[in-house]
Design a protein around this motif. Structure first.
Motif, PDB file in Angstrom:
ATOM      1  N   MET A   1       5.454  -2.314  -2.755  1.00 33.60           N
ATOM      2  CA  MET A   1       5.448  -3.569  -2.736  1.00 33.60           C
ATOM      3  C   MET A   1       6.442  -2.600  -1.724  1.00 33.60           C
ATOM      4  O   MET A   1       7.846  -2.379  -1.661  1.00 33.60           O
ATOM      5  CB  MET A   1       5.958  -4.610  -3.474  1.00 33.60           C
ATOM      6  CG  MET A   1       6.168  -5.595  -3.414  1.00 33.60           C
ATOM      7  SD  MET A   1       5.949  -6.412  -4.787  1.00 33.60           S
ATOM      8  CE  MET A   1       4.755  -7.071  -5.897  1.00 33.60           C
ATOM      9  N   LEU A   2       7.022  -4.251  -0.584  1.00 35.79           N
ATOM     10  CA  LEU A   2       8.028  -4.241   0.296  1.00 35.79           C
ATOM     11  C   LEU A   2       8.797  -5.158  -0.081  1.00 35.79           C
ATOM     12  O   LEU A   2       8.856  -5.961  -1.014  1.00 35.79           O
ATOM     13  CB  LEU A   2       6.933  -4.908   1.641  1.00 35.79           C
ATOM     14  CG  LEU A   2       8.014  -5.127   2.554  1.00 35.79           C
ATOM     15  CD1 LEU A   2       7.269  -3.436   3.305  1.00 35.79           C
ATOM     16  CD2 LEU A   2       7.237  -6.306   3.863  1.00 35.79           C
ATOM     17  N   ARG A   3      10.062  -3.816  -0.506  1.00 41.36           N
ATOM     18  CA  ARG A   3      10.884  -4.339  -0.982  1.00 41.36           C
ATOM     19  C   ARG A   3      11.824  -5.757   0.292  1.00 41.36           C
ATOM     20  O   ARG A   3      12.240  -4.681   1.124  1.00 41.36           O
ATOM     21  CB  ARG A   3      11.760  -3.940  -1.501  1.00 41.36           C
ATOM     22  CG  ARG A   3      11.132  -3.533  -2.832  1.00 41.36           C
ATOM     23  CD  ARG A   3      11.770  -1.881  -3.239  1.00 41.36           C
ATOM     24  NE  ARG A   3      13.926  -1.959  -2.643  1.00 41.36           N
ATOM     25  CZ  ARG A   3      14.521  -2.502  -4.426  1.00 41.36           C
ATOM     26  NH1 ARG A   3      14.018  -3.246  -5.093  1.00 41.36           N
ATOM     27  NH2 ARG A   3      14.922  -2.038  -4.730  1.00 41.36           N
ATOM     28  N   CYS A   4      12.107  -6.892  -0.257  1.00 42.09           N
ATOM     29  CA  CYS A   4      13.806  -7.582   1.824  1.00 42.09           C
ATOM     30  C   CYS A   4      14.354  -8.487   1.052  1.00 42.09           C
ATOM     31  O   CYS A   4      14.369  -8.516  -0.704  1.00 42.09           O
ATOM     32  CB  CYS A   4      12.253  -8.688   1.802  1.00 42.09           C
ATOM     33  SG  CYS A   4      12.557  -9.765   2.773  1.00 42.09           S
ATOM     34  N   LEU A   5      15.190  -8.490   1.943  1.00 41.54           N
ATOM     35  CA  LEU A   5      16.435  -8.939   1.898  1.00 41.54           C
ATOM     36  C   LEU A   5      16.398  -9.893   2.944  1.00 41.54           C
ATOM     37  O   LEU A   5      16.117  -9.735   4.082  1.00 41.54           O
ATOM     38  CB  LEU A   5      18.156  -8.026   2.118  1.00 41.54           C
ATOM     39  CG  LEU A   5      19.114  -8.375   2.504  1.00 41.54           C
ATOM     40  CD1 LEU A   5      19.606  -9.048   0.537  1.00 41.54           C
ATOM     41  CD2 LEU A   5      19.981  -7.715   2.701  1.00 41.54           C
ATOM     42  N   ILE A   6      17.164 -11.333   2.322  1.00 41.87           N
ATOM     43  CA  ILE A   6      16.783 -12.404   3.185  1.00 41.87           C
ATOM     44  C   ILE A   6      18.637 -12.779   3.789  1.00 41.87           C
ATOM     45  O   ILE A   6      19.648 -12.845   2.813  1.00 41.87           O
ATOM     46  CB  ILE A   6      16.287 -13.623   2.753  1.00 41.87           C
ATOM     47  CG1 ILE A   6      14.688 -12.916   2.206  1.00 41.87           C
ATOM     48  CG2 ILE A   6      16.490 -14.537   3.418  1.00 41.87           C
ATOM     49  CD1 ILE A   6      13.724 -14.359   1.829  1.00 41.87           C
ATOM     50  N   VAL A   7      18.679 -12.819   4.586  1.00 45.42           N
ATOM     51  CA  VAL A   7      20.467 -13.279   5.214  1.00 45.42           C
ATOM     52  C   VAL A   7      20.354 -14.537   5.821  1.00 45.42           C
ATOM     53  O   VAL A   7      20.016 -13.856   7.101  1.00 45.42           O
ATOM     54  CB  VAL A   7      20.981 -11.618   5.903  1.00 45.42           C
ATOM     55  CG1 VAL A   7      22.246 -12.167   6.164  1.00 45.42           C
ATOM     56  CG2 VAL A   7      20.775 -11.008   5.404  1.00 45.42           C
ATOM     57  N   ASP A   8      21.403 -15.525   5.128  1.00 44.58           N
ATOM     58  CA  ASP A   8      20.887 -16.523   6.039  1.00 44.58           C
ATOM     59  C   ASP A   8      21.771 -16.957   5.665  1.00 44.58           C
ATOM     60  O   ASP A   8      22.134 -17.063   4.823  1.00 44.58           O
ATOM     61  CB  ASP A   8      19.506 -17.346   6.166  1.00 44.58           C
ATOM     62  CG  ASP A   8      19.106 -18.486   6.955  1.00 44.58           C
ATOM     63  OD1 ASP A   8      19.642 -19.705   6.620  1.00 44.58           O
ATOM     64  OD2 ASP A   8      18.156 -18.533   7.853  1.00 44.58           O
ATOM     65  N   ASP A   9      22.468 -18.482   5.371  1.00 42.74           N
ATOM     66  CA  ASP A   9      23.911 -19.285   5.576  1.00 42.74           C
ATOM     67  C   ASP A   9      22.822 -20.452   4.990  1.00 42.74           C
ATOM     68  O   ASP A   9      24.015 -21.377   4.529  1.00 42.74           O
ATOM     69  CB  ASP A   9      24.643 -19.578   6.947  1.00 42.74           C
ATOM     70  CG  ASP A   9      24.211 -20.171   7.531  1.00 42.74           C
ATOM     71  OD1 ASP A   9      22.767 -19.992   8.631  1.00 42.74           O
ATOM     72  OD2 ASP A   9      25.037 -20.790   8.458  1.00 42.74           O
ATOM     73  N   SER A  10      21.961 -21.090   5.283  1.00 41.12           N
ATOM     74  CA  SER A  10      21.338 -21.752   4.534  1.00 41.12           C
ATOM     75  C   SER A  10      21.486 -21.287   2.977  1.00 41.12           C
ATOM     76  O   SER A  10      19.277 -20.951   3.107  1.00 41.12           O
ATOM     77  CB  SER A  10      20.245 -22.699   5.156  1.00 41.12           C
ATOM     78  OG  SER A  10      19.548 -23.788   4.559  1.00 41.12           O
TER      79      SER A  10
ATOM     80  N   VAL B   1      19.792 -11.731  -1.638  1.00 39.51           N
ATOM     81  CA  VAL B   1      19.695 -12.452  -0.238  1.00 39.51           C
ATOM     82  C   VAL B   1      21.638 -12.310  -0.317  1.00 39.51           C
ATOM     83  O   VAL B   1      21.959 -11.828  -1.482  1.00 39.51           O
ATOM     84  CB  VAL B   1      19.188 -14.533  -0.821  1.00 39.51           C
ATOM     85  CG1 VAL B   1      17.647 -14.301  -1.232  1.00 39.51           C
ATOM     86  CG2 VAL B   1      20.205 -14.293  -1.781  1.00 39.51           C
ATOM     87  N   ALA B   2      21.805 -12.935   0.831  1.00 36.12           N
ATOM     88  CA  ALA B   2      23.013 -12.646   1.026  1.00 36.12           C
ATOM     89  C   ALA B   2      23.495 -13.480   2.369  1.00 36.12           C
ATOM     90  O   ALA B   2      22.113 -14.308   3.325  1.00 36.12           O
ATOM     91  CB  ALA B   2      23.093 -11.361   1.838  1.00 36.12           C
ATOM     92  N   SER B   3      24.652 -14.563   2.531  1.00 41.03           N
ATOM     93  CA  SER B   3      25.092 -15.296   3.377  1.00 41.03           C
ATOM     94  C   SER B   3      25.794 -15.436   4.581  1.00 41.03           C
ATOM     95  O   SER B   3      26.046 -16.271   5.357  1.00 41.03           O
ATOM     96  CB  SER B   3      25.031 -16.559   2.716  1.00 41.03           C
ATOM     97  OG  SER B   3      26.604 -16.557   1.661  1.00 41.03           O
ATOM     98  N   THR B   4      26.141 -13.813   4.213  1.00 38.92           N
ATOM     99  CA  THR B   4      27.610 -13.574   5.246  1.00 38.92           C
ATOM    100  C   THR B   4      27.135 -12.276   5.365  1.00 38.92           C
ATOM    101  O   THR B   4      26.259 -11.420   4.939  1.00 38.92           O
ATOM    102  CB  THR B   4      28.660 -13.487   5.315  1.00 38.92           C
ATOM    103  OG1 THR B   4      28.814 -12.397   3.630  1.00 38.92           O
ATOM    104  CG2 THR B   4      28.984 -14.949   4.130  1.00 38.92           C
ATOM    105  N   GLY B   5      27.717 -11.664   6.237  1.00 43.89           N
ATOM    106  CA  GLY B   5      27.369 -10.067   6.891  1.00 43.89           C
ATOM    107  C   GLY B   5      27.631  -9.583   5.859  1.00 43.89           C
ATOM    108  O   GLY B   5      27.211  -7.979   5.687  1.00 43.89           O
TER     109      GLY B   5
ATOM    110  N   LEU C   1      15.559  -9.947   6.438  1.00 42.99           N
ATOM    111  CA  LEU C   1      15.391 -10.120   7.238  1.00 42.99           C
ATOM    112  C   LEU C   1      16.733 -11.355   7.765  1.00 42.99           C
ATOM    113  O   LEU C   1      17.093 -11.687   6.419  1.00 42.99           O
ATOM    114  CB  LEU C   1      14.483 -11.784   6.936  1.00 42.99           C
ATOM    115  CG  LEU C   1      12.930 -11.392   6.313  1.00 42.99           C
ATOM    116  CD1 LEU C   1      11.944 -12.908   5.768  1.00 42.99           C
ATOM    117  CD2 LEU C   1      12.310 -11.133   7.520  1.00 42.99           C
ATOM    118  N   VAL C   2      17.638 -11.194   8.577  1.00 43.09           N
ATOM    119  CA  VAL C   2      18.955 -11.754   9.451  1.00 43.09           C
ATOM    120  C   VAL C   2      18.910 -13.057  10.318  1.00 43.09           C
ATOM    121  O   VAL C   2      18.150 -12.470  11.295  1.00 43.09           O
ATOM    122  CB  VAL C   2      18.774 -10.319  10.508  1.00 43.09           C
ATOM    123  CG1 VAL C   2      20.385 -10.875  10.477  1.00 43.09           C
ATOM    124  CG2 VAL C   2      19.342  -9.642   8.883  1.00 43.09           C
ATOM    125  N   ASP C   3      19.356 -13.778  10.468  1.00 42.08           N
ATOM    126  CA  ASP C   3      19.009 -15.216  10.832  1.00 42.08           C
ATOM    127  C   ASP C   3      20.189 -15.159  11.910  1.00 42.08           C
ATOM    128  O   ASP C   3      20.791 -14.468  12.152  1.00 42.08           O
ATOM    129  CB  ASP C   3      20.074 -16.491  10.083  1.00 42.08           C
ATOM    130  CG  ASP C   3      19.524 -17.453  10.717  1.00 42.08           C
ATOM    131  OD1 ASP C   3      19.128 -18.413  11.736  1.00 42.08           O
ATOM    132  OD2 ASP C   3      20.045 -18.362  10.021  1.00 42.08           O
TER     133      ASP C   3
END
Length: 121
Positions: free
Chosen positions: A1-10, A31-35, A51-53
């Motif tokens: 299974m593909l492992r994903c991190l989502i980076v977004d400030d919302s 998830v992360a909301s900052t660099g 996935l980086v906004d």
């Protein structure tokens, strides 16, 4: 299974994207909301993709993509840029970044991610 991190400030987008991708079979490991949070989470969680906004508050998603690329083992972490804006708005910056590619937030899905990964081999 593909492992994903989502980076977004919302936080709303983070919740919605996590739910959608997990329903579609992608494991969202964090998830992360900052660099700074993104760099720490990648080190801790070792996701396959991030996935980086592009517009991450006052931070540039392009710079975060470069930092993630420098931090990781070459080829281990693949960064995909995301945005509410159209790809043509950032075409040259996307092409010049270490990111694998771009997916508009409105088209985000497991299929869009997998298609991009397959095209890049």
């Amino acid at each position: 299974m593909l492992r994903c991190l989502i980076v977004d400030d919302s936080s709303r987008f983070l919740d919605a994207a996590r739910e959608l991708l997990e329903i579609e079979g992608i494991c969202v490991v964090g998830v992360a909301s900052t660099g700074a949070q993104a760099l720490k989470r990648v080190e801790e969680l070792r996701p396959d993709i991030a996935l980086v906004d592009i517009e991450l508050g006052a931070e540039s998603g392009f710079e975060i993509a470069r930092q993630l690329h420098r931090q990781g083992t070459p080829g281990a972490l693949r960064v995909i840029l995301i945005s509410t804006h159209a790809e043509q708005d950032y075409r040259d910056l996307i092409a010049g970044s270490p990111a694998l590619g771009f997916v508009p937030k409105s088209a985000l899905s497991a299929r869009a991610i997998l298609d991009l990964l397959e095209r890049q081999g």
